[in-house]
Write a protein that holds these residues in place. Structure first.
Motif, PDB file in Angstrom:
ATOM      1  N   ARG A 144      34.529  -9.682  29.944  1.00 41.05           N
ATOM      2  CA  ARG A 144      34.802 -10.348  31.211  1.00 41.05           C
ATOM      3  C   ARG A 144      33.788  -9.825  32.227  1.00 41.05           C
ATOM      4  NH1 ARG A 144      40.554 -11.401  33.713  1.00 41.05           N
ATOM      5  NH2 ARG A 144      41.165 -10.505  31.730  1.00 41.05           N
ATOM      6  N   VAL A 145      33.433 -10.667  33.202  1.00 43.76           N
ATOM      7  CA  VAL A 145      32.491 -10.272  34.251  1.00 43.76           C
ATOM      8  C   VAL A 145      33.068 -10.678  35.604  1.00 43.76           C
ATOM      9  CG1 VAL A 145      30.162 -10.590  35.217  1.00 43.76           C
ATOM     10  CG2 VAL A 145      30.487 -10.490  32.725  1.00 43.76           C
ATOM     11  N   CYS A 146      32.962  -9.784  36.597  1.00 42.28           N
ATOM     12  CA  CYS A 146      33.364 -10.099  37.963  1.00 42.28           C
ATOM     13  C   CYS A 146      32.182 -10.688  38.735  1.00 42.28           C
ATOM     14  CB  CYS A 146      33.834  -8.845  38.692  1.00 42.28           C
ATOM     15  SG  CYS A 146      35.400  -8.163  38.132  1.00 42.28           S
ATOM     16  N   LEU A 147      32.459 -11.690  39.544  1.00 43.16           N
ATOM     17  CA  LEU A 147      31.462 -12.219  40.468  1.00 43.16           C
ATOM     18  C   LEU A 147      31.788 -11.714  41.866  1.00 43.16           C
ATOM     19  CD1 LEU A 147      31.020 -15.981  39.450  1.00 43.16           C
ATOM     20  CD2 LEU A 147      30.080 -13.918  38.371  1.00 43.16           C
ATOM     21  N   GLY A 148      30.778 -11.195  42.558  1.00 38.18           N
ATOM     22  CA  GLY A 148      30.966 -10.709  43.915  1.00 38.18           C
ATOM     23  C   GLY A 148      30.087 -11.481  44.887  1.00 38.18           C
ATOM     24  N   TRP A 149      30.699 -12.223  45.788  1.00 39.97           N
ATOM     25  CA  TRP A 149      29.946 -12.987  46.780  1.00 39.97           C
ATOM     26  C   TRP A 149      29.373 -12.043  47.825  1.00 39.97           C
ATOM     27  CZ3 TRP A 149      26.998 -16.691  47.666  1.00 39.97           C
ATOM     28  CH2 TRP A 149      26.806 -17.253  48.921  1.00 39.97           C
ATOM     29  N   ILE A 150      28.190 -12.347  48.335  1.00 37.31           N
ATOM     30  CA  ILE A 150      27.471 -11.428  49.215  1.00 37.31           C
ATOM     31  C   ILE A 150      27.302 -11.977  50.632  1.00 37.31           C
ATOM     32  CG2 ILE A 150      26.257  -9.988  47.546  1.00 37.31           C
ATOM     33  CD1 ILE A 150      24.893 -13.310  48.908  1.00 37.31           C
ATOM     34  N   GLY A 151      27.925 -13.120  50.949  1.00 42.31           N
ATOM     35  CA  GLY A 151      27.806 -13.676  52.292  1.00 42.31           C
ATOM     36  C   GLY A 151      28.647 -12.920  53.310  1.00 42.31           C
ATOM     37  N   ASP A 152      28.281 -13.065  54.584  1.00 40.45           N
ATOM     38  CA  ASP A 152      29.083 -12.487  55.658  1.00 40.45           C
ATOM     39  C   ASP A 152      30.487 -13.075  55.593  1.00 40.45           C
ATOM     40  OD1 ASP A 152      30.299 -12.704  58.496  1.00 40.45           O
ATOM     41  OD2 ASP A 152      28.681 -11.258  58.782  1.00 40.45           O
ATOM     42  N   PRO A 153      31.533 -12.230  55.519  1.00 38.56           N
ATOM     43  CA  PRO A 153      32.892 -12.764  55.316  1.00 38.56           C
ATOM     44  C   PRO A 153      33.387 -13.658  56.443  1.00 38.56           C
ATOM     45  CG  PRO A 153      32.934 -10.406  55.790  1.00 38.56           C
ATOM     46  CD  PRO A 153      31.507 -10.766  55.559  1.00 38.56           C
TER      47      PRO A 153
ATOM     48  N   PRO B 173      31.968 -17.151  54.236  1.00 35.78           N
ATOM     49  CA  PRO B 173      32.990 -16.624  53.319  1.00 35.78           C
ATOM     50  C   PRO B 173      32.887 -17.280  51.943  1.00 35.78           C
ATOM     51  CG  PRO B 173      33.947 -18.275  54.751  1.00 35.78           C
ATOM     52  CD  PRO B 173      32.531 -18.082  55.231  1.00 35.78           C
ATOM     53  N   VAL B 174      33.611 -16.735  51.004  1.00 37.34           N
ATOM     54  CA  VAL B 174      33.739 -17.373  49.698  1.00 37.34           C
ATOM     55  C   VAL B 174      34.209 -18.811  49.899  1.00 37.34           C
ATOM     56  CG1 VAL B 174      35.045 -17.380  47.544  1.00 37.34           C
ATOM     57  CG2 VAL B 174      34.203 -15.222  48.473  1.00 37.34           C
ATOM     58  N   GLY B 175      33.502 -19.753  49.283  1.00 38.75           N
ATOM     59  CA  GLY B 175      33.844 -21.164  49.435  1.00 38.75           C
ATOM     60  C   GLY B 175      32.942 -21.914  50.392  1.00 38.75           C
ATOM     61  N   CYS B 176      32.056 -21.198  51.109  1.00 41.09           N
ATOM     62  CA  CYS B 176      31.153 -21.863  52.046  1.00 41.09           C
ATOM     63  C   CYS B 176      30.091 -22.654  51.275  1.00 41.09           C
ATOM     64  CB  CYS B 176      30.500 -20.842  52.973  1.00 41.09           C
ATOM     65  SG  CYS B 176      29.303 -19.767  52.145  1.00 41.09           S
ATOM     66  N   ALA B 177      29.254 -23.380  52.008  1.00 41.09           N
ATOM     67  CA  ALA B 177      28.244 -24.230  51.368  1.00 41.09           C
ATOM     68  C   ALA B 177      27.268 -23.404  50.538  1.00 41.09           C
ATOM     69  CB  ALA B 177      27.499 -25.038  52.433  1.00 41.09           C
ATOM     70  N   ALA B 178      26.843 -22.243  51.063  1.00 41.32           N
ATOM     71  CA  ALA B 178      25.908 -21.406  50.323  1.00 41.32           C
ATOM     72  C   ALA B 178      26.545 -20.888  49.030  1.00 41.32           C
ATOM     73  CB  ALA B 178      25.456 -20.237  51.195  1.00 41.32           C
TER      74      ALA B 178
END
Length: 233
Positions: free
Chosen positions: A140-149, A153-158
């Motif tokens: 299993r692998v975790c994904l970590g988003w790096i955008g400003d929360p 946030p997670v789910g944004c266009a980027a």
């Protein structure tokens, strides 16, 4: 497919955690306050190393981001020894936020508990070929988003543009992926699991007074946990 939702702890007061019942929970090494109660009732447990919290603590104290965070994780590995090898349990392998992939690959080499119980983190600004390599090496692998929360946030266009690239890499057969802090998008992609601290942060708003007719004081907590889990369906 429904992603499993791991609810972050500590969940206070203790009565709220006990009333929430037998669910999947995440216990951070940075705040292991509730670990005994979680282990007594949870069929599924994710142990997080707390690397981001340790890193943020150091950055706030004025340490350079590249030098911040824990250097020695031996106490985390020892903490896991007597609890990790129970069915339904796994742990996030330490990494160093803000560090290049090569440095985090070095931390992977220190992990002592095997590929089936340890889960590495792929930071989503990293190379896609590193994600592919981690998927070939770990169950299993975790994904970590790096955008400003706040701004991204997670789910944004980027985030979704990057996930388009991940989707292309995965193709029709997704490797088991866990989206860190990802309950809002848990149902948008075929994730195996995601986690959320929303129950711990907001459960006090969902007490009995907001759920007229519920049978006990903590029924609203259970209802809110159910709602979060439905979001990942």
């Amino acid at each position: 497919m429904m992603a499993a939702v791991y609810h972050g702890t500590p969940l206070t007061p203790r009565e709220a955690l006990l009333a929430a019942g037998a669910r999947a929970y995440c216990v951070s090494y940075f705040r292991p306050d509730s670990v005994a109660d979680v282990e007594a009732q949870a069929p599924f447990i994710m142990y997080d190393n707390g690397a981001f919290s340790y890193w943020m603590q150091a950055v706030r104290a004025g340490v350079d981001p590249m030098d911040a965070g824990r250097l020695d994780w031996s106490s985390y590995y020892e903490w896991l020894e007597d609890r990790l090898f129970v069915p339904g349990r796994w742990a996030v392998i330490p990494d160093k936020p803000a560090a290049p992939s090569q440095m985090n690959d070095g931390l992977l080499n220190e992990w002592p508990h095997g590929r089936s119980r340890g889960v590495p983190v792929w930071h989503m600004d990293g190379p896609l070929d590193r994600l592919a390599r981690l998927c070939s090496q770990y169950d299993r692998v975790c994904l970590g988003w790096i955008g400003d929360p706040k701004r991204e946030p997670v789910g944004c266009a980027a985030y979704r543009r990057r996930m388009d690239e991940v989707s292309t890499l995965m193709g029709n057969c997704w490797h088991p992926l866990h989206m860190l802090r990802g309950v809002a998008v848990g149902g948008d992609y075929p994730f195996a699991s995601c986690d959320s601290t929303s129950l711990a942060q907001n459960h006090h708003r969902y007490r009995l007074r907001l759920f007229a007719g519920t049978p006990d004081e903590w029924s609203g907590v259970r209802a809110y946990a159910d709602k979060l889990e439905r979001m990942a369906a």
